[in-house]
Write a protein that holds these residues in place. Structure first.
Motif, PDB file in Angstrom:
ATOM      1  N   UNK A  69      -0.531   1.530 -10.466  1.00  0.00           N
ATOM      2  CA  UNK A  69      -0.147   0.508  -9.494  1.00  0.00           C
ATOM      3  C   UNK A  69      -1.069   0.543  -8.278  1.00  0.00           C
ATOM      4  N   UNK A  70      -1.327   1.734  -7.753  1.00  0.00           N
ATOM      5  CA  UNK A  70      -2.228   1.881  -6.608  1.00  0.00           C
ATOM      6  C   UNK A  70      -3.644   1.440  -6.956  1.00  0.00           C
ATOM      7  N   UNK A  71      -4.088   1.784  -8.152  1.00  0.00           N
ATOM      8  CA  UNK A  71      -5.461   1.451  -8.536  1.00  0.00           C
ATOM      9  C   UNK A  71      -5.654  -0.052  -8.671  1.00  0.00           C
TER      10      UNK A  71
ATOM     11  N   UNK B 245      -8.551   5.976 -13.921  1.00  0.00           N
ATOM     12  CA  UNK B 245      -7.624   6.919 -13.285  1.00  0.00           C
ATOM     13  C   UNK B 245      -8.261   8.220 -12.822  1.00  0.00           C
ATOM     14  N   UNK B 246      -9.488   8.457 -13.181  1.00  0.00           N
ATOM     15  CA  UNK B 246     -10.165   9.690 -12.784  1.00  0.00           C
ATOM     16  C   UNK B 246     -11.562   9.340 -12.284  1.00  0.00           C
TER      17      UNK B 246
ATOM     18  N   UNK C  21      -3.626  13.240   0.208  1.00  0.00           N
ATOM     19  CA  UNK C  21      -3.052  14.317  -0.610  1.00  0.00           C
ATOM     20  C   UNK C  21      -1.891  13.838  -1.472  1.00  0.00           C
ATOM     21  N   UNK C  22      -1.207  12.781  -1.050  1.00  0.00           N
ATOM     22  CA  UNK C  22      -0.061  12.265  -1.812  1.00  0.00           C
ATOM     23  C   UNK C  22      -0.495  11.727  -3.174  1.00  0.00           C
ATOM     24  N   UNK C  23      -1.749  11.289  -3.287  1.00  0.00           N
ATOM     25  CA  UNK C  23      -2.246  10.701  -4.538  1.00  0.00           C
ATOM     26  C   UNK C  23      -1.979  11.611  -5.732  1.00  0.00           C
TER      27      UNK C  23
ATOM     28  N   UNK D  44       1.722   8.763 -13.272  1.00  0.00           N
ATOM     29  CA  UNK D  44       0.649   7.961 -13.865  1.00  0.00           C
ATOM     30  C   UNK D  44       0.879   6.481 -13.578  1.00  0.00           C
ATOM     31  N   UNK D  45       2.114   6.038 -13.672  1.00  0.00           N
ATOM     32  CA  UNK D  45       2.449   4.633 -13.412  1.00  0.00           C
ATOM     33  C   UNK D  45       2.169   4.263 -11.950  1.00  0.00           C
TER      34      UNK D  45
END
Length: 127
Positions: free
Chosen positions: A19-21, A83-84, A7-9, A14-15
């Protein structure tokens, strides 16, 4: 299951998402296997699966184990700028042996592209 999603995602900037991606960490967890058929493309005896917001490593590993006895090889592809949730065919489309149409806004990871290039494949960006 709620444990399947982070849920934190959705509260990340956006930055932070970028970074996570780049670390291939998405809104889904590895608590249970998850995959979406729209994250896959089949070329002969090879299936290429994008690691994404709807397909996790556990799902790809399960597919690989299940399909290996049938002689089908499963390969993971990564698109670190996605991102999506996106189907693989809006990012990476094999047109014929040796030629792939790509989305310049969501390029394939360099390491993953290298295996295609070593085999003589060429990538062209969609206009």
């Amino acid at each position: 299951r709620d444990e399947s999603f982070d849920e934190k995602w959705w509260h990340l900037t956006k930055e932070e998402r970028y970074e996570n991606m780049h670390e291939m960490q998405f809104c889904i967890t590895e608590d249970e296997l998850l995959f979406d058929a729209a994250d896959m493309t089949k070329l002969g005896q090879d299936i290429f699966v994008q690691l994404s917001m709807t397909t996790n490593k556990a799902g790809i590993e399960w597919l690989s184990r299940e399909l290996k006895p049938q002689g089908i090889r499963v390969h993971t592809l990564r698109f670190p700028y996605d991102l999506a949730p996106s189907h693989i065919d809006c990012t990476f489309v094999p047109l014929r042996p040796g030629l792939v149409l790509t989305n310049p806004d969501r390029p394939i990871a360099k390491k993953d592209a290298e295996c295609f290039r070593k085999a003589g494949w060429r990538f062209i960006d969609a206009p």
